[in-house]
Structures are given as structure tokens and as C-alpha cells.
Design a protein around this motif. Structure first.
Motif, mmCIF file in Angstrom:
data_model
loop_
_atom_site.group_PDB
_atom_site.id
_atom_site.type_symbol
_atom_site.label_atom_id
_atom_site.label_comp_id
_atom_site.label_asym_id
_atom_site.label_seq_id
_atom_site.Cartn_x
_atom_site.Cartn_y
_atom_site.Cartn_z
ATOM 1 N N ALA A 59 -6.128 -33.326 21.327
ATOM 2 C CA ALA A 59 -5.521 -32.559 22.414
ATOM 3 C C ALA A 59 -5.933 -31.085 22.332
ATOM 4 N N TRP A 60 -6.005 -30.541 21.095
ATOM 5 C CA TRP A 60 -6.419 -29.138 20.968
ATOM 6 C C TRP A 60 -7.831 -28.943 21.491
ATOM 7 N N THR A 61 -8.732 -29.883 21.138
ATOM 8 C CA THR A 61 -10.118 -29.712 21.581
ATOM 9 C C THR A 61 -10.231 -29.900 23.095
ATOM 10 N N CYS A 89 -5.563 -27.934 24.805
ATOM 11 C CA CYS A 89 -4.155 -27.702 24.512
ATOM 12 C C CYS A 89 -3.979 -26.648 23.413
#
Lengths: 357, 283
Positions: B185-187, B190
Motif C-alpha cells: 500500500a505504501w508503494t 499510501c
């Protein structure tokens, strides 16, 4: 589309040095494979590029912009994880569209882009399913599609095929290569599988104990290993190594005299790939211990002056255990290494031009 | 059980110890289940029975369905108020336990920090500290601060009781959600917070609800602190304790049933997560 510039990146976990001052540049659109055994630092390097790990030292630039202080979401990257990390509470469609939705893209555009990448990976008919209803190979496709959907400047892949069974891995490998050639995305791909690395990479960066020991196109890594480690790590069966003793201009290896050995360096080690040997009138004479037919070839293991020595020979050659066999290196294929540092030294004959690339 | 052909031949000799073992196991299970169920059964039968049936013996197997006792209980002076207090305190305890326990559980699950194990232990140790020992100083403190005899004051005490479980349930819950999902999700755009909201929270929600309900039940059943710390704002447990010897039998049964039924239903609903807390596989 972007190039990557990694300079002097080091990483320590407590007292353990996972990476030692790694330098690597990746050209725009290039496919670089980080190849190494587990614990070689390849995944750590990938995670530092992704921003999931911070480097202890050094800088990472993507597209000419330093990204060291940027969180993953601001680096223009997308990543495919070893265990796919497909969101289980979303449909395949929502998974692939997740990055686009985060960019607040209009729904119609998301729909168009999701359908396009789903088409590329042949998963259009799975769009309404959940991760739990997919096979490993299908999850893998979803993970790749999700990464490609955001059209990242850099695509990072962490052993994406290692959880698939052998046959599926072969199939996905070829397909992945096709898809990535089409998208022309700068890609860094981590694997411990040398065959995967050879077949996919524009360039292979071989990692060992936290260092990149050689970064070159596959044929060069294969035929001109920069160190003894690379020669032993790449190729199956691995390269043969024999101790050598200098004799005037040349060197004697297992009783056989090579007339011109490299003058530089101290003690020598000799290396030859098993498939670069052929029967000859004069050369290494050893006693055959085991003969293993491998289909197109046969793998012959012999005892050469107390060293195990392997040769891959044509099937039509009749070899029996107990016999004495004389083998000589094919011209230009013998390699010399510094016995202490393991570094490659100049070859006996002119190095052949590197083809492929 | 792997091969039918071989086991069939040996069946007579092997089956006996196995079936006697199974008999012991079955009777143990029956005794344990009865141990729990018989009092509940009597409670329910007496609560639902008519006032006359309460003292009758033997009990009918099929309970009567007479709401007289319950109606009497509901109209008994102070009961509705106590019931409301119980709900308010338990609800507040639930909110506080989740609000404070979820971040602590997330930290335990995701970050490696010095003292993490000590913290884990300390969280459990709060349960080893006997509440009666705390009661007097706590009462004095509450009177000074002005929290005595308030819903919030009691909810705070109940939160400290429920928190260890809330923290540990949620820590194991967050640990069961692969970190890669968050990283993915971060990549994909997010921040840590939005990844939590969009990926971790939806996956953790059933478990968080379970932890909340468990906190609710702990507060609902708690009687000591409730009896000591409140006078006007008594919860149902404290109210019943206080009026136990002066109230008629049907009232006691009705009160008991009203107390026990929500707790039982809630615990039944979240049993899967309680198992996972104690390390029993839930799949």
C-alpha cells in the motif's frame, strides 16, 4: 521511465553489515537483475531503493532526483512482492486500480487502465474475484498488473516467481519478459535463481556478502566472471577451479603446462567451465569416477590429481567409469584468478568479443 | 486411518484402548459442559418461570415462558437506571480499550523497540495486581479528583482491567496481517496512516470488534470496583450485590439472567478471537 543512480549505499542492522558501499547505475528502460544467495543483501538493496528501508549511508537517485528522504509513495516506484501481497479484502479490479484510486484518478480512467493491464496479463476474467479465489500464478499476475497499472518510473520485483511451481515459473518468466519488454519500464529484479537472471536481464548484478561483485550483461558474467565467486556461483555445474603453479612465463595446472599465464598478481588459480572442455590428445588427464547422462549431454566427474573435476561432454563420446580421459580447454575459455583475492586476471588468449548484451 | 486395508485387520485389538480413551474424553467433556450449562439452565428456567415455579422442584425440563419475574425485575426501583449505567460504563470501557489498545497492539505487532517484551509482560502483570488492594487509594484519589461515583471514573477502572486483553488480542491480530500488505500500500501511494485505514483496518475490523466486545463483557461483569466506587450511579452488578439479601428470589434469578445473557452471547460471537489470543489455531 527513469534511470537509477545508487552511490555508496551501505546498510547496517546493529552490528551486522548487510551492504557495503554499493554503487549501481541503471539506465532508463534497463532490466537489471540483482542475483545472489540468500543473505547477500540483494533484497535489502531493493528495499532501500523502494524506501521501505533506510540506508545507513549513501544516496539513491531516481530520474535524477534524490529520493533518500522521500517515503515510498513519492519515489515513482511500484513493487512486486515475493508473496504477492494482493489485498485480500478487495477484488482483483480494486487491487489493480488501488494505486490509481490513490492518485484520485477519475473512475472511467481507472476502469480503462485496469482493463488494459489486466489484458496484458490475461486476467480480464478474474477482475471480480477475491485473492482467496485465485491460484498462486493468478495472484502473481494480479500483483504484476497492480504494479504496472500505476505506470511507475521504476518497477521493483522481489523474487516474484519463487513461490510458483517449476513449470508455472518457466511460463511466467517468459510472459513477464514479454510484458516488461513491451512496457519498457526501468526494472530491478531480485532473484537467487541464476537461470531466471540469465533469461530476463539486460544486465546482471551479482551480489555477494553485501557487495556487487560484478554488474554486466549475462554472457559476460557467464564467460568472464570478475571473481572466482562469480565463476563458481553462476553456471550449473559450476566452474572447475584448480591450483596453478607458475613456471617461467607460464603456469602448470594438474600436470598440464600453459605457456602464457598472466604475469600480474601473485599465486594463481585456474578456472574452466565444464562445458568448455573437450577430449584432446594432450591436456588434463584424469580418471573418470561418475558418468551422468543429462539428455543432450553427459556430465563426467573425474579425479584430476586429487581434485574433483567436471566436464559436460557430447553424448556420442563413450566414457566409462575407471577410464582415463584427457580433456583440454576450448581455445580462449580458460580463466585465471588471483589465488588470494579471487579477482579475475587477464586471460591466456585474446578475450572473445562479448556477444548478445 | 491412512490405509483402510491394514487398519481393518488390526481393528479389534486397536479399537478397544482407543474407544475407552474416547469414553473418558467424552465423559470429561460432558462433565465440563454440564458444569457450565446446568447453572445457566437453572438461572434461565427460574428467570422465565412463574414466580411460583421458582421454588418448585423438580424443575420442568421445558422452561415455562412467563415474563412475570422479568417484568417484576424491570419495574423494580433502580433497575432500569442500573441497567443503563451498566451499558454506559461498558460502552465507554469498550471505546477506551479500543482507542488506547489498538495503537499499543499495533506498536507491539509492527515495531521492534527496546522493552517490547517487558511491555508485553507489564501489560499482563496489571492483571496480577489485586483490585481490592487498589480500591482504597483509588477511591481516595477519585474523590479528590472528583471522579468518584461517575460513569467515567468507573469506566477508567474497567478500562485498566480490560486493556491487557485488548492490547494482546489486537497485537496478535495485527501480527496476523502480513506486513507486505502494508508495504504494498505504501508503494502504491499510501502514507502509513492511509495504508492503515485502507488495508489494515478493514482486515482487522472483525478482530477489533471482538476485542471491544470482550472489553464490554469484562466491564459488564465487573462487580468489585463498581460496588466500591459508585453510590448513586451503580451498575447492575453492584446494584444486585447491594440488594441481594433484601430482594425476593425471582428478582435474583431475573437479575442474574439479565446479567449473564448478554455476556454469553457476546463471548460466543467472539470466541474465535479469544482462541487465537491463547494461541489455539482458529482455522
Amino acid at each position: 521511465m527513469a534511470d537509477i543512480d545508487i552511490r555508496q549505499v551501505a546498510k547496517r542492522f546493529g552490528s551486522h553489515q548487510a551492504l557495503h558501499a554499493v554503487d549501481l547505475t541503471v539506465a532508463d528502460g534497463e532490466f537489471v537483475v540483482l542475483l545472489g544467495a540468500s543473505g547477500s543483501g540483494k533484497t535489502t538493496l531493493l528495499r532501500i531503493i523502494a524506501g521501505l528501508e533506510t540506508a545507513s549511508e549513501g544516496t539513491v537517485s531516481i530520474g535524477g532526483r534524490r529520493v533518500d528522504d522521500l517515503p515510498p509513495r513519492r519515489r515513482g516506484i511500484a513493487m512486486v512482492f515475493q508473496n504477492y501481497a494482493v489485498f485480500p479484502h478487495m477484488t482483483v479490479f480494486d487491487n489493480i486500480g488501488f494505486g490509481l484510486a490513490m492518485q484520485k484518478m477519475p473512475a472511467a480512467e481507472i476502469e480503462r487502465k485496469v482493463r488494459r493491464v489486466a489484458g496484458m496479463l490475461h486476467i480480464e476474467e478474474l477482475l471480480k474475484r477475491y485473492s482467496g479465489q485465485l491460484s498462486g500464478g493468478q495472484r502473481q499476475r494480479v500483483a504484476v498488473a497492480r504494479a504496472l497499472a500505476v505506470e511507475p518510473a521504476v518497477l521493483l520485483m522481489d523474487e516474484p516467481l519463487s513461490n510458483l511451481d517449476a513449470l508455472l515459473r518457466l511460463e511466467m518468466r517468459a510472459e513477464l519478459k514479454g510484458v516488461l519488454q513491451e512496457s519498457r519500464t526501468t526494472t530491478i529484479y531480485v532473484t537467487h535463481d541464476q537461470v531466471e537472471a540469465m533469461s530476463l536481464a539486460d544486465r546482471i548484478a551479482v551480489m555477494h556478502e553485501g557487495r556487487i561483485v560484478q554488474a554486466a550483461p549475462a554472457p559476460e558474467v557467464y564467460h568472464h566472471p570478475a571473481t572466482r565467486f562469480v565463476g563458481g556461483f553462476i553456471g550449473n555445474p559450476p566452474m572447475n577451479f584448480l591450483p596453478a603453479s607458475r613456471e617461467g612465463e607460464g603456469a602448470r595446472v594438474a600436470g598440464h603446462l600453459f605457456r602464457d599465464a598472466p604475469a600480474s598478481g601473485g599465486a594463481l588459480a585456474f578456472g574452466i567451465r565444464p562445458e568448455d572442455l573437450a577430449p584432446a590428445g594432450e591436456g588434463f588427464a584424469g580418471r573418470v569416477k561418475v558418468v551422468e547422462p543429462l539428455g543432450p549431454h553427459q556430465l563426467v566427474t573425474m579425479d584430476l590429481a586429487g581434485h574433483l573435476f567436471r566436464a559436460v561432454l557430447d553424448n556420442d563420446l563413450a566414457v566409462r567409469p575407471g577410464e582415463t580421459l584427457v580433456l583440454a580447454p576450448r581455445p580462449g575459455r580458460a580463466r585465471w584468478f588471483d589465488a588470494d583475492s579471487g579477482a579475475s586476471l587477464a586471460e591466456i588468449t585474446q578475450p572473445e568479443p562479448v556477444t548478445g548484451a | 486411518m491412512t490405509s483402510l486395508a491394514t487398519t481393518e485387520a488390526e481393528a479389534p485389538t486397536r479399537a478397544e484402548p482407543r474407544s475407552s480413551g474416547r469414553l473418558v474424553m467424552a465423559s470429561a467433556v460432558i462433565v465440563l459442559v454440564a458444569w457450565v450449562l446446568v447453572p445457566i439452565y437453572l438461572l434461565v428456567v427460574n428467570a422465565l418461570g412463574s414466580v411460583a415455579a421458582v421454588t418448585a422442584w423438580p424443575k420442568s425440563l421445558v422452561p415455562e415462558f412467563d415474563l412475570a419475574s422479568l417484568a417484576f425485575f424491570a419495574n423494580y426501583a433502580g433497575v432500569p437506571r442500573a441497567l443503563l449505567n451498566s451499558f454506559l460504563v461498558a460502552g465507554l470501557t469498550m471505546v477506551l480499550s479500543i482507542g488506547l489498545g489498538a495503537p499499543a497492539g499495533y506498536a507491539l505487532a509492527r515495531f521492534r523497540f527496546p522493552g517490547a517484551n517487558l511491555f508485553r509482560l507489564a501489560v499482563l502483570m496489571t492483571r496480577a495486581f489485586p483490585l481490592p488492594l487498589l480500591a482504597l487509594p483509588l477511591t481516595v484519589l477519585f474523590i479528590r479528583v472528583g471522579l468518584d461515583d461517575t460513569i467515567i471514573g468507573l469506566a477508567l477502572v474497567h478500562t485498566t482491567l480490560a486493556m491487557p486483553f485488548a492490547v494482546l488480542i489486537m497485537a496478535s491480530l495485527f501480527m496476523s496481517i502480513p506486513e507486505e500488505l502494508e508495504e504494498a500500500a505504501w508503494t502504491l501511494g499510501c502514507s502509513r496512516l492511509s495504508a492503515f485505514r485502507k488495508v489494515v483496518l478493514p482486515l482487522a475490523l472483525p478482530g477489533i470488534a471482538a476485542a471491544g466486545i470482550f472489553a464490554f463483557v469484562i466491564s459488564w461483569n465487573e462487580v468489585f470496583a463498581a460496588a466500591v466506587l459508585t453510590i448513586e450511579n451503580k451498575t447492575l452488578t453492584a446494584f444486585l450485590l447491594q440488594s441481594l439479601d433484601v430482594s425476593p428470589l425471582p428478582l435474583k434469578f431475573a437479575g442474574g439472567a439479565v446479567l449473564i445473557v448478554p455476556a454469553l452471547l457476546f463471548l460466543f460471537a467472539v470466541r474465535k478471537y479469544l482462541f487465537s489470543l491463547w494461541g489455539i489455531a482458529n482455522r
